[in-house]
Design a protein around this motif. Structure first.
Motif, PDB file in Angstrom:
ATOM      1  N   ARG A  11       0.835  -1.203   0.000  1.00  0.00           N
ATOM      2  CA  ARG A  11       0.000   0.000   0.000  1.00  0.00           C
ATOM      3  C   ARG A  11       0.861   1.240   0.000  1.00  0.00           C
ATOM      4  NH1 ARG A  11      -5.475  -0.822   2.464  1.00  0.00           N
ATOM      5  NH2 ARG A  11      -5.726  -3.051   2.550  1.00  0.00           N
ATOM      6  N   ARG A  12       1.903   1.181   0.809  1.00  0.00           N
ATOM      7  CA  ARG A  12       2.752   2.346   0.911  1.00  0.00           C
ATOM      8  C   ARG A  12       3.385   2.667  -0.415  1.00  0.00           C
ATOM      9  NH1 ARG A  12       1.886   5.575   3.978  1.00  0.00           N
ATOM     10  NH2 ARG A  12       1.973   4.187   5.728  1.00  0.00           N
ATOM     11  N   THR A  15       1.966   4.497  -3.596  1.00  0.00           N
ATOM     12  CA  THR A  15       1.840   5.940  -3.663  1.00  0.00           C
ATOM     13  C   THR A  15       3.177   6.664  -3.676  1.00  0.00           C
ATOM     14  OG1 THR A  15       1.726   6.124  -1.266  1.00  0.00           O
ATOM     15  CG2 THR A  15      -0.343   5.863  -2.441  1.00  0.00           C
ATOM     16  N   SER A 169      -4.936  10.746  -1.252  1.00  0.00           N
ATOM     17  CA  SER A 169      -3.568  10.208  -1.217  1.00  0.00           C
ATOM     18  C   SER A 169      -3.336   9.181  -2.326  1.00  0.00           C
ATOM     19  CB  SER A 169      -3.281   9.574   0.147  1.00  0.00           C
ATOM     20  OG  SER A 169      -4.193   8.532   0.413  1.00  0.00           O
ATOM     21  N   ASN A 542       4.163  -4.980  11.240  1.00  0.00           N
ATOM     22  CA  ASN A 542       3.663  -3.655  11.616  1.00  0.00           C
ATOM     23  C   ASN A 542       4.600  -2.970  12.617  1.00  0.00           C
ATOM     24  OD1 ASN A 542       1.471  -3.767   9.954  1.00  0.00           O
ATOM     25  ND2 ASN A 542       0.025  -4.387  11.523  1.00  0.00           N
ATOM     26  N   ALA A 543       5.078  -3.741  13.563  1.00  0.00           N
ATOM     27  CA  ALA A 543       5.985  -3.164  14.562  1.00  0.00           C
ATOM     28  C   ALA A 543       7.302  -2.761  13.911  1.00  0.00           C
ATOM     29  CB  ALA A 543       6.235  -4.164  15.690  1.00  0.00           C
ATOM     30  N   GLU A 545       7.720  -1.905  10.810  1.00  0.00           N
ATOM     31  CA  GLU A 545       7.473  -0.735   9.970  1.00  0.00           C
ATOM     32  C   GLU A 545       7.519   0.533  10.811  1.00  0.00           C
ATOM     33  OE1 GLU A 545       4.414   0.229   6.347  1.00  0.00           O
ATOM     34  OE2 GLU A 545       3.522  -0.127   8.299  1.00  0.00           O
ATOM     35  N   ASP A 546       6.907   0.482  11.970  1.00  0.00           N
ATOM     36  CA  ASP A 546       6.928   1.651  12.848  1.00  0.00           C
ATOM     37  C   ASP A 546       8.336   1.994  13.291  1.00  0.00           C
ATOM     38  OD1 ASP A 546       4.275   2.710  14.816  1.00  0.00           O
ATOM     39  OD2 ASP A 546       4.090   1.730  12.875  1.00  0.00           O
ATOM     40  N   TYR A 550       8.998   5.053  10.706  1.00  0.00           N
ATOM     41  CA  TYR A 550       8.500   6.201  11.463  1.00  0.00           C
ATOM     42  C   TYR A 550       9.520   6.695  12.490  1.00  0.00           C
ATOM     43  CZ  TYR A 550       3.841   5.550   9.539  1.00  0.00           C
ATOM     44  OH  TYR A 550       2.769   5.456   8.688  1.00  0.00           O
ATOM     45  N   TRP A 579      13.245  13.843   2.026  1.00  0.00           N
ATOM     46  CA  TRP A 579      12.256  12.831   2.387  1.00  0.00           C
ATOM     47  C   TRP A 579      12.603  12.138   3.696  1.00  0.00           C
ATOM     48  CZ3 TRP A 579       7.990  13.483  -0.111  1.00  0.00           C
ATOM     49  CH2 TRP A 579       8.049  14.090  -1.355  1.00  0.00           C
ATOM     50  N   GLU A 585       6.377  11.176  13.899  1.00  0.00           N
ATOM     51  CA  GLU A 585       5.007  11.423  13.468  1.00  0.00           C
ATOM     52  C   GLU A 585       4.749  11.035  12.032  1.00  0.00           C
ATOM     53  OE1 GLU A 585       4.168  12.184  17.033  1.00  0.00           O
ATOM     54  OE2 GLU A 585       2.587  12.408  15.526  1.00  0.00           O
ATOM     55  N   TYR A 587       5.769   9.063   8.222  1.00  0.00           N
ATOM     56  CA  TYR A 587       6.408   7.975   7.499  1.00  0.00           C
ATOM     57  C   TYR A 587       7.483   8.576   6.599  1.00  0.00           C
ATOM     58  CZ  TYR A 587       6.712   3.981   4.311  1.00  0.00           C
ATOM     59  OH  TYR A 587       7.153   2.933   3.560  1.00  0.00           O
ATOM     60  N   TYR A 589      10.145   8.097   3.482  1.00  0.00           N
ATOM     61  CA  TYR A 589      10.697   7.282   2.411  1.00  0.00           C
ATOM     62  C   TYR A 589      12.189   7.084   2.666  1.00  0.00           C
ATOM     63  CZ  TYR A 589       6.446   8.314  -0.285  1.00  0.00           C
ATOM     64  OH  TYR A 589       5.154   8.427  -0.709  1.00  0.00           O
TER      65      TYR A 589
END
Lengths: 677, 335
Positions: A11-12, A15, A169, A542-543, A545-546, A550, A579, A585, A587, A589
């Protein structure tokens, strides 16, 4: 198996780049399919010259009597798409497979990845020197939506107003690269005008960055709640209309736009394009079936319930597919790459010398041959070989794609016969001397390197820190390695610098990616043999990715699947300091921090991205690939080979040896596929 | 006739309600401790801070935690589960649309399992020690030892791929015109027939293991009551063997099975995840798995809340059922 099946990542990256939503094809020739159960491979030549397409072609033809037309092509997928067939909310690939057949983008690209007229028949740009330029463009006469209504200037203006008003988005480039409210009917010879950013492939990434929505359908709707399928209005300027959308089970797209088949898809450049079959799509409809698992999906393929499915066939099932009459595997390239990322804002991963030392110890032969049975290609540049225009080898006649010695700096095993052991002493010496493989020819960590093709050199010419080796002090090394020495960075062991913690490599659970876990284990074993205390830390996707994207709270991370684009333009997003943001806060790239400190390539990346000519830009990005390869914010470890299954007993016309036939090139394939006989 | 006093019932209801509040609080904290928020996957680097702030306000993740908590506690008790970012619909609508599909499959499997299993257990317990008992007991133990997903894949291979007798994916034929002809259209009866065809294989897979669990509980319970005085008396009165077995013995042996059945009902959702994936059954289990991976926190949260509520309610109902089954059991003062 490519680690690309994580939904959020996909998904990321849908875009991230301007070309992500465009059906682009590789510069080169495809091999097609044979229908006799064999895989095919086409050539992967560099971009060929193409004549500037005529912008006012109208060809007349009739689909009547052509036996290629007809039939329903069925596509299987193992992940549910969005529950509503709303193109403005579609951020996953699964929904895009169907919606891309209905909502076409107004600018297309040819086999050389050059923007070519499509719904917009012509365009020009004025004032490209500034931050904003003025674009003028024409809407093709006779353009229709799927319901037969005319596409008008009003629809184009409405679309961009709608996209900006709702900050969609899904069309991030349209929001970012077209000044809000600037698209309008033009005075004079042109139909439309807009203020746009003068960026790479600007027709695609600005005025062509959103599919044209019919104003009569979308005006006054809330994009987050509107369900065009339920309203019977799920059509755009593409050939199809969504007639059924049950995200848990099945989606159906029926081909309804005759003008698309008979006029738009018969333009002169389409007729001349070596990868396209003019006049498509030939199928009357496309069915998409949703299954609960990859196994169920592959079983459906073997049972003849589907003609193809998303992604490659799992290596363990390829034999089953090839044994089945009428099924073939089409070769292709993944559009992304597998990589490890280094945090350039921590010690000692902020040092090019150290990162290169880590790279030397990755066993590429073990990964490619032993763990993956040659189902992957050893990685080098952050650019898929499926898009060679963005790779350095393309611009040098005697440089071979993927195997040129200039891309083999870290490949210590492939360059020798037999099974050489990791040269631990050579890497220790490399560190102790504070050496950096700068891009000039030489011997680095025991590897003879001819130098870069573009004569690119690294930002650092020598190590940032002082490296030495002393007695083992870390418990980790004492327990897990037989090494007798441990690395010191500026006189301290790594755990001493980090409150007792060794370096860590973040990975997802081994049960989910056993090969990657195995490859990393081998890598770390080699590094510990050198004397580097390093271990893995397992996190859910998910963890992870954060932590990585992030918080940038990591040393090294297996960051999964990285996306690339035809011109190499993804490098601008991945490696330009713009980027990268501090804090947790947003995401990023560019989560490695490349370009933030003194190791970066900002100026050149920005210049490349601001180059309007795609060929010139691609060459500039290709040069940046070599710089990134040496500076090593990433360790690209593979490109997956795609083995796309296809029912070739009934269908032909598919193009092989291109990027992602099942996804990125799916609109091309859908337009080409036709029944045999 | 049930034997629960009003006072006891009220007390139990109060305790159940408090339990639910505690569970909801834990659920809230657990979900909040997960990385990211519901808007995480919607935010891209191109967005300005103002755009991100608007998105967060729209999805209710911008306020202080205490306020979010209070809103959550109030809304959930009125079954207002919010809006799903993945499905773009109210969460209640998403769950309700999928629940019947799960109930069709697992409800049927539950019924089959808890009718066949106890019946078999009754007969085996009554004739314990016989060759028939040992053979069927052994078969049941073997079946119960097999993982459901393994049995499921075995049946998929055998009945779909090898024999082609039954479909192994979906609940309804996805494109009936292709399967049954262009003139075909759905009617009530064709839908029922098609669903029965599709549910057969997953139902058989679940029931293959499910009956054995109930049987393994019923059989020893039955054996315990076989030698009881009241059973002897019933025989002495000349009642038919079948009547003694079913009406006098089995009824008392049923209580543990009832407990197991009630809890099994509550954990339908738990078991649905794997089976729904194997058979591409579009039920609640698929929704929950997808919600976890897609960070659809509203759906995830609501699904777990419903599971907790189901367990609490069914536990209470189990107690009521006890008093009906066993006249010796009463809660509170006997009315």
């Amino acid at each position: 198996m490519s680690p690309r099946d994580d939904g959020p990542t996909r998904r990321r990256f849908l875009t991230t780049t301007g070309a992500a939503g465009v059906a682009v094809t590789l510069a080169g020739c495809g091999g097609g399919t044979t229908g006799d159960g064999e895989t095919t491979a086409g050539t992967t030549d560099a971009a060929t010259e193409a004549d500037a397409p005529s912008s006012t072609d109208e060809t007349e033809t009739s689909s009547g009597g052509d036996s290629r037309y007809g039939g329903t092509f069925t596509y299987g997928m193992s992940t549910q798409p969005e529950s509503v067939g709303n193109v403005t909310q579609a951020t996953s690939v699964y929904g895009s497979l169907a919606l891309s057949l209905c909502y076409d983008y107004p600018v297309n690209t040819n086999h050389a990845d050059e923007p070519v007229p499509w719904l917009y028949s012509d365009w020009t740009l004025e004032g490209a020197d500034g931050d904003w330029a003025t674009a003028y463009f024409d809407l093709r006469e006779g353009a229709t939506f799927g319901d037969g209504s005319a596409v008008t200037v009003e629809d184009v203006v409405f679309t961009y107003d709608y996209v900006n008003e709702h900050e969609l988005s899904a069309f991030a480039d349209a929001v970012a690269n077209v000044r809000s409210g600037s698209i309008a009917a033009a005075d004079g010879d042109w139909d439309l005008t807009a203020e746009v950013k003068p960026v790479l492939a600007w027709p695609v990434n600005t005025i062509g960055a959103a599919p044209i929505l019919p104003k009569a359908v979308w005006e006054g709707t809330d994009p987050q709640r509107f369900d065009p399928v339920a309203e019977g209005q799920a059509f755009g300027t593409g050939p199809g209309e969504v007639t059924r959308w049950d995200s848990a089970t099945a989606i159906r797209v029926e081909v309804v736009n005759d003008w698309y088949r008979e006029t738009l898809n018969r333009l002169d450049w389409v007729e001349a394009d070596p990868l396209r079959v003019a006049g498509g799509p030939f199928a009357d409809a496309f069915n998409f079936r949703v299954y609960g698992s990859e196994s169920a999906m592959t079983n459906a393929l073997l049972d003849g319930e589907v003609d193809t499915h998303f992604g490659s066939v799992a290596p363990a099932r390829r034999g089953d597919v090839l044994e089945r009459d009428g099924l073939s595997l089409l070769d292709g390239y993944d559009s992304g790459f597998g990589y490890f990322a280094f945090n350039l804002e921590r010690t000692p991963t902020d040092d090019t010398c150290f990162r290169q030392a880590l790279n030397f110890m990755w066993d590429e032969r073990f990964w490619v041959e032993s763990l993956n049975d040659d189902a992957v290609i050893d990685g080098d540049y952050p650019q898929s070989p499926g898009y060679p225009a963005g790779r350095p080898e393309t611009y040098f006649d005697d440089a071979d794609l993927l195997t040129d010695p200039s891309s083999e700096l870290y490949a210590y095993r492939r360059r020798e016969e037999g099974s050489p052991a990791p040269d631990v002493e050579a890497v220790r010496t490399f560190l102790e001397r504070g050496a950096v493989a700068t891009g000039e020819g030489g011997t680095y960590a025991g590897v003879d390197y001819p130098g870069t093709l573009f004569d690119v050199t690294t930002a650092q010419s020598e190590a940032r820190h002082d490296y030495s080796f002393g007695p083992v002090e870390s418990d980790l090394l004492a327990e897990k390695s037989s090494t007798e020495v441990e690395l010191r960075v500026n006189g301290e062991t790594i755990p001493e610098r980090r409150d007792g913690d060794p370096l860590t490599v973040l990975i997802t659970p081994p049960t989910e990616q056993p090969r990657q876990a195995n490859g990393v284990s081998n890598w770390l074993s080699n590094l510990r043999a050198v004397g580097v205390p390093i271990e893995t830390e397992v996190l859910s996707f998910n963890a992870l990715e954060d932590r990585v994207f992030y918080e940038q709270s990591f040393d090294v991370s297996a960051a999964g699947w990285g996306d690339t684009s035809p011109y190499g333009g993804t490098n601008y997003f991945l490696f330009h300091s713009d980027w990268h943001t501090e804090g947790t806060e947003s995401y990023d790239y560019n989560f490695t921090g490349y370009g933030v400190g003194d190791v970066g390539y900002d100026e050149e990346l920005a210049e490349a991205y601001g180059t309007l000519d795609t060929r010139e830009a691609a060459e500039r990005f290709a040069k940046s690939m070599e710089r990134v390869y040496l500076d090593a914010p990433y360790r690209v470890y593979n490109y997956s080979k795609v083995r796309w299954p296809l029912n070739t007993a009934e269908w032909t016309g598919a193009v092989g040896d291109i990027v992602d036939p099942a996804y990125a090139s799916w609109p091309l394939e859908a337009n080409n596929l036709h029944r045999r006989g | 006739m049930t034997r629960i006093s009003a006072r006891y019932l009220v007390r139990r209801l109060l305790v159940s309600y408090l339990t639910l509040l505690v569970v909801m609080t834990v659920l809230f904290l657990l979900v909040r401790s997960m990385p990211g928020t519901v808007v995480t996957s919607m935010v891209t680097p191109e967005m300005s801070p103002q755009q991100v702030a608007r998105l967060e306000a729209e999805w209710g993740v911008d306020g202080p935690t205490w306020r979010t908590y209070l809103e959550f506690m109030v809304n959930y008790q009125t079954f207002d589960f919010g809006y799903s970012p993945t499905y773009r619909r109210p969460v209640a609508e998403v769950l309700l649309s999928r629940l019947p599909r799960t109930l069709i499959l697992f409800g049927a499997a539950f019924l089959v399992g808890y009718v066949v299993g106890p019946l078999v257990g009754i007969y085996l317990g009554w004739w314990r020690g016989t060759v028939r008992d040992r053979a069927v007991f052994g078969a049941g133990l073997l079946a119960y030892s097999m993982p459901v997903f393994w049995i499921a894949w075995l049946f998929v291979w055998l009945f779909d791929h090898e024999l082609g007798w039954l479909p192994s994916a979906h609940m309804l034929t996805p494109f009936p015109a292709e399967a049954y002809g262009p003139e075909f259209s759905w009617t009530v009866w064709t839908v029922i027939a098609d669903v029965l065809r599709h549910v057969a294989l997953p139902l058989f897979s679940l029931a293959f293991v499910g009956w054995a669990g109930a049987m393994l509980v019923m059989r020893p319970q039955m054996n315990n009551v076989v030698g009881e005085d009241y059973v002897l008396l019933a025989r002495a009165k000349g009642l038919p063997e079948r009547t003694v077995m079913l009406k006098h013995a089995a009824r008392n042996a049923l209580i543990p099975v009832v407990t197991q059945a009630v809890v099994a009902l509550a954990f339908l959702l738990d078991g649905s995840v794997i089976v729904e994936n194997v058979f591409s059954w579009p039920g609640l289990g698929q929704v929950v798995v997808g919600a976890v991976f897609d960070r659809d926190y509203p759906v995830m949260q609501a699904a777990f809340f419903l599971l907790a509520l189901l367990v609490i309610v069914l536990r209470l109902l189990a107690d009521v059922a006890y008093t009906y089954l066993d006249p010796r059991i009463s809660f509170g003062e006997t009315p």
